[in-house]
Design an enzyme around this catalytic site. Structure first.
Site, PDB file in Angstrom:
ATOM      1  N   CYS A 106       0.849  -1.189   0.000  1.00 38.16           N
ATOM      2  CA  CYS A 106       0.000   0.000   0.000  1.00 38.16           C
ATOM      3  C   CYS A 106       0.885   1.239   0.000  1.00 38.16           C
ATOM      4  O   CYS A 106       2.019   1.196  -0.415  1.00 38.16           O
ATOM      5  CB  CYS A 106      -0.949  -0.009   1.189  1.00 38.16           C
ATOM      6  SG  CYS A 106      -0.102  -0.066   2.780  1.00 38.16           S
ATOM      7  N   CYS A 107       0.384   2.354   0.506  1.00 43.21           N
ATOM      8  CA  CYS A 107       1.150   3.579   0.332  1.00 43.21           C
ATOM      9  C   CYS A 107       1.250   4.349   1.648  1.00 43.21           C
ATOM     10  O   CYS A 107       0.726   3.952   2.664  1.00 43.21           O
ATOM     11  CB  CYS A 107       0.489   4.453  -0.729  1.00 43.21           C
ATOM     12  SG  CYS A 107      -1.239   4.789  -0.396  1.00 43.21           S
ATOM     13  N   GLY A 108       1.929   5.484   1.581  1.00 40.60           N
ATOM     14  CA  GLY A 108       1.923   6.442   2.679  1.00 40.60           C
ATOM     15  C   GLY A 108       2.771   6.018   3.850  1.00 40.60           C
ATOM     16  O   GLY A 108       3.964   5.801   3.727  1.00 40.60           O
ATOM     17  N   ARG A 176       2.177   0.606  -6.284  1.00 40.09           N
ATOM     18  CA  ARG A 176       2.522   1.643  -7.256  1.00 40.09           C
ATOM     19  C   ARG A 176       3.899   2.240  -6.972  1.00 40.09           C
ATOM     20  O   ARG A 176       4.630   2.592  -7.897  1.00 40.09           O
ATOM     21  CB  ARG A 176       1.446   2.739  -7.275  1.00 40.09           C
ATOM     22  CG  ARG A 176       1.158   3.407  -5.960  1.00 40.09           C
ATOM     23  CD  ARG A 176      -0.196   4.136  -6.006  1.00 40.09           C
ATOM     24  NE  ARG A 176      -0.585   4.576  -4.675  1.00 40.09           N
ATOM     25  CZ  ARG A 176      -0.385   5.793  -4.201  1.00 40.09           C
ATOM     26  NH1 ARG A 176       0.222   6.694  -4.959  1.00 40.09           N
ATOM     27  NH2 ARG A 176      -0.773   6.122  -3.002  1.00 40.09           N
ATOM     28  N   HIS A 177       4.275   2.326  -5.684  1.00 43.61           N
ATOM     29  CA  HIS A 177       5.607   2.831  -5.351  1.00 43.61           C
ATOM     30  C   HIS A 177       6.691   1.860  -5.824  1.00 43.61           C
ATOM     31  O   HIS A 177       7.755   2.266  -6.295  1.00 43.61           O
ATOM     32  CB  HIS A 177       5.729   3.056  -3.848  1.00 43.61           C
ATOM     33  CG  HIS A 177       4.663   3.938  -3.295  1.00 43.61           C
ATOM     34  ND1 HIS A 177       3.535   3.436  -2.681  1.00 43.61           N
ATOM     35  CD2 HIS A 177       4.524   5.284  -3.308  1.00 43.61           C
ATOM     36  CE1 HIS A 177       2.763   4.447  -2.318  1.00 43.61           C
ATOM     37  NE2 HIS A 177       3.334   5.570  -2.685  1.00 43.61           N
TER      38      HIS A 177
END
Length: 267
Positions: A106-108, A176-177
């Site tokens: 995931c992200c962040g 995505r990263h």
């Protein structure tokens, strides 16, 4: 729990109230633990492809390396999920403090220290590259047409390095990263000049994505997805042209529109 079959995952598909048993391919994710000079540095959950590019791009994003020549050797144990990296230099102890992190797909906030590394590695982009609207539409269509794993599974992101006319390299990952890190690693490994290149992307344009783009050094980010407010603030500050919601024959230009040839001086 159902077993994964050679031809996919056994599912029950409903069409209205009628149902059928099918085998469907799903996106694969697996942990990859990066060892640097014999010490555990990080574990990334990723798609099991282009591991070398991912490791190089990740280490560059985190400020551990800047150039390929800093790496003595890389070996990948795909079966056990380990990447062994030997550097010519010793790692600063403050970086080793970040070992044994778990970095999800995931992200962040799963990237626990990106603000610290960004101070050293984020940079203002001065690219003079310009592009037409039609070229943007063409590149996004090319990315989607060539995103074979997404077409099959619907569960991955894609990032591409491109000229204004053609897609050069596509990298795919559940994160995505990670997809961007794979592109970054490919650029570093092949020593590719980026002043005349742009990134074509499938994912949301977050602040962390923009920071990665600034580290890569390209001036234009073209995505089919939405930006965030902080992402756009960073893009504005770092000199990056952000194009979002590029779908069909529509797109939004958010920052540094001077790189878009068709944009009128004043609307």
């Amino acid at each position: 729990m159902k077993d994964v079959k050679e031809d996919g995952w056994e599912i029950i598909r409903f069409n209205g109230h009628s149902q059928s048993i099918l085998h469907e391919e799903v996106a694969v994710e697996a942990p990859l633990t990066i060892m640097i000079n014999g010490s555990e540095f990080a574990t990334i959950v990723c798609s099991p492809s282009n591991h070398k590019d991912l490791v190089i791009g990740f280490l560059a994003s985190e400020g551990v390396i800047r150039f390929k020549d800093e790496i003595k050797r890389i070996s990948i144990d795909e079966k056990l999920g380990f990447a062994y990296v030997d550097l010519y230099k010793q790692i600063d102890p403050s970086q080793i403090d970040h070992s044994k992190r778990f970095i999800g797909s995931c992200c962040g906030k799963s990237r626990q220290f990106y603000f610290k590394s960004d101070v050293k590695t984020a940079k203002t982009v001065t690219s003079k590259l310009s592009i037409t609207v039609d070229q943007c539409f063409h590149l996004m269509k090319e990315l989607q047409t060539n995103s074979e794993q997404f077409i099959r599974t619907g569960g991955v992101h894609n990032a591409a390095l491109a000229t204004c006319d053609d897609i050069l390299t596509i990298r795919t990952d559940i994160g995505r990263h990670n997809a961007l890190d794979k592109i970054y690693g490919h650029i570093i490994d092949e020593k590719i000049r980026v002043a005349d290149k742009l990134i074509v992307f499938s994912g949301r344009i977050s602040s962390e994505v923009l920071l990665k783009i600034s580290k890569i050094g390209v001036g234009i980010l073209l995505s089919k997805s939405a930006p965030t407010d902080l992402g756009l603030q960073l893009a504005d500050d770092l000199g990056i042209t952000v194009i979002g919601f590029a779908r069909g024959n529509k797109m939004n230009v958010y920052t540094h529109a001077d790189r878009i040839i068709d944009v009128k001086a004043k609307i």
